[in-house]
Design an enzyme around this catalytic site. Sequence first.
Site: not given
Ligand code: ATP
Ligand code: MG
Length: 736
Positions: A35-36, A220-221, A251, A608
Amino acid sequence: MDVSFILDALNDKQREAVAAPLQNSLVLAGAGSGKTRVLVHRIAWLMHAYEISPYSLMAVTFTNKAAREMQGRIEQLVGVPPQGMWVGTFHGIAHRLLRAHWRDAGLKENFQIMDSDDQQRLVKRIMREMNIDETRWPPKQVCWFINAQKDEGRRAAHVPDSHDPFSRGMREMYYHYEEACEKNGLLDFGELLLRAHELMLTTPALLKHYQQRFVHVLVDEFQDTNTIQYAWLRLMVGETGTITAVGDDDQSIYGWRGAKIENIQNLSKHFKDLHTIRLEQNYRSTGHILKAANGLISNNDDRLGKELWTDSGEGEPISVYAGFNEQDEARFIIEIIKKWRDDGTALKDMAILYRSNAQSRVIEEVLVREQIAYRIYGGHRFYDRLEIKNALAYARLAIDPNDDGAMERVINVPTRGIGERSIGTIREMARDQGCSMWQAADQIVTHGLLPARAANAIKGFMQLIQGMAGTLQNPDLGLGDIFDQIIAEAGLIPYHEKEKGEKGEARVENLKELVNAASGFNWLETDEEFSSPMMAFLDQAVLDAGEAQADEYQDSVQLMTLHSAKGLEFPLVFLAGVEENLFPSRMSFEEPGRLEEERRLCYVGITRAMQKLYITYAESRRLYGSESFNSPSRFIREIPQECLEEVRLRSQVARPVSMQRPDYSATLQRQNQNILQGHTVPDTNVSMGDRVKHPIFGEGLVVNYEGQGPQARVQVNFDDAGTKWLVLSFAKLEVL
Ligand code: ATP
Ligand code: MG
């Protein structure tokens, strides 16, 4: 310009979200699904594919750290920093608006922001002026009330009148508080948001300007936005702008502070043609970790529902370790950390997460002892915390009443009617006469240099300290008892108990934890140069607070509460203290919905971890000043068993038969005597001359022993690792 590279490292769903036309969209997805990452790429895409100026973009993140990271990542992606873009937290952006438009917002140009301590001081002052009884209306609770109103967008005038005298009183104080803030140009955190919202409502030209400026807003969040934040977002986006919100209902962990999960559901009502995208692939964690998280969270009702998968392989199962007490738990964690460090993992890639701030002390102590750099986020280190510093200041005054710093700190904490005027007089006199504040106070009292009421209050304080000095001399009291009495005599517990909410509770818990620390303080271990255990203890506390904290750039183990871990990721994660009553916390059994929020917090914690997760709990724990025997958390049971692996000590050396402290050391003493006599130690089978095996150091010979009680140590001459002293009760020695 070819911008397709922005979409390169994304999966189909992520690409759909990133390259979507300018429209309202919601990315609803579980942890670690990107997402981020989508937000960062979306910003780059808008700038480069649609040629939207960064000036027309606003991104709202959860912390300032996240905001800096986001800017860095955009720059990395497209090679230039997103100049002119607004990136920040809700509070940060609101503050920026108010500084820019202070006149329209009805503020003084030099308005000041108050933190929560300042806020409470102001509330107290007002209550004093209004002659209001602090025991009936604890100032902290008044702050809590005011903040909750502001989070809901209510001014004092909007709070419904009530016949109930308590609510009436609250409302009345809110009125006076507003007035005082207005007069003195003071803004609390909640006011930033409320005022920024009002600014937009009352200044149509300004609103129009910003609505036209911000073509697209990204959040975000999103699951943790509260009512006023949501209302402000709606205004800023308006009819012409669009929004991308990303979030995860699983979350949402700030319900206790006013966050509204419902805001996610409302999005489609308030933002037209909302396009929802779900991401299901997780890129962060191994299969086992993910399965554990999915299994756990499926125990919650009322979910929007989603399942995460990964193709990164199962990885290692989650290790569960049952410490026999909190010390053993901490030692175990630090042992694993050392192993990973020696295998080449950076310390910053390891995180220890816990439910309650008070848990960090025992862990910190082991880290300090083992000289491992660490850093605590989103919370003070134990001996740095306000309530702990206050208690220590009383002890310091009892030892040396001429300690001005300590005197300044606690002369009116808890409030005892020694106001700023009196303190000012004491200070001046001390300065004029070149004496300590204590001596100045003494003169003021004896010569009646202040009005009787003020002088009496000072006299009372001095008698209190003299009483404590007496307690200090009592040979029958241990260090823990002394602190217990000092805290009681100073009235610090009821003082903090009156504060409502988690912070007050946490402070009381921390004070009890201080008594705990003092009881467990090992005077024998410290140098002889201290004149008393108290002196040694105070010095160590200062050192602990000041020096061991790693600076921001030093490679260090990351310690934080589960709440502060949101959005972050680490290869190695420990969830410590996963026990009933602690996590889920006891308080969560009382309020409906709180248990589910605790479970979401556990979900945040598990997710995490990237490579390896350890879950630890202690069979007995001294926390908040008393010993408890909690069962392992229900959350461990809720994780599918095939994801878990219990860590077993290969040989349970010197495991105490009883968990009670006195018996505990008695047992160890008995064992040591047996070692001395060359006998085989019952329970442990370790004796002098034995060949033993250690999980890390390998094989060796037991050649010596030292110390008594929990500190008993054996010296082993290892074949490869050389001679080492090991604490008998914790080293996992196997007799060969
Ligand atoms: P959270 O809910 O904990 O905030 P999130 O959904 O925001 O998580 P991110 O932090 O954006 O998730 O991504 C999690 C990890 O996966 C990061 O290290 C990110 O770089 C990696 N990642 C996400 N998408 C891809 C992709 N398509 N290819 C490779 N790595 C990815
Ligand atoms: Mg995130």
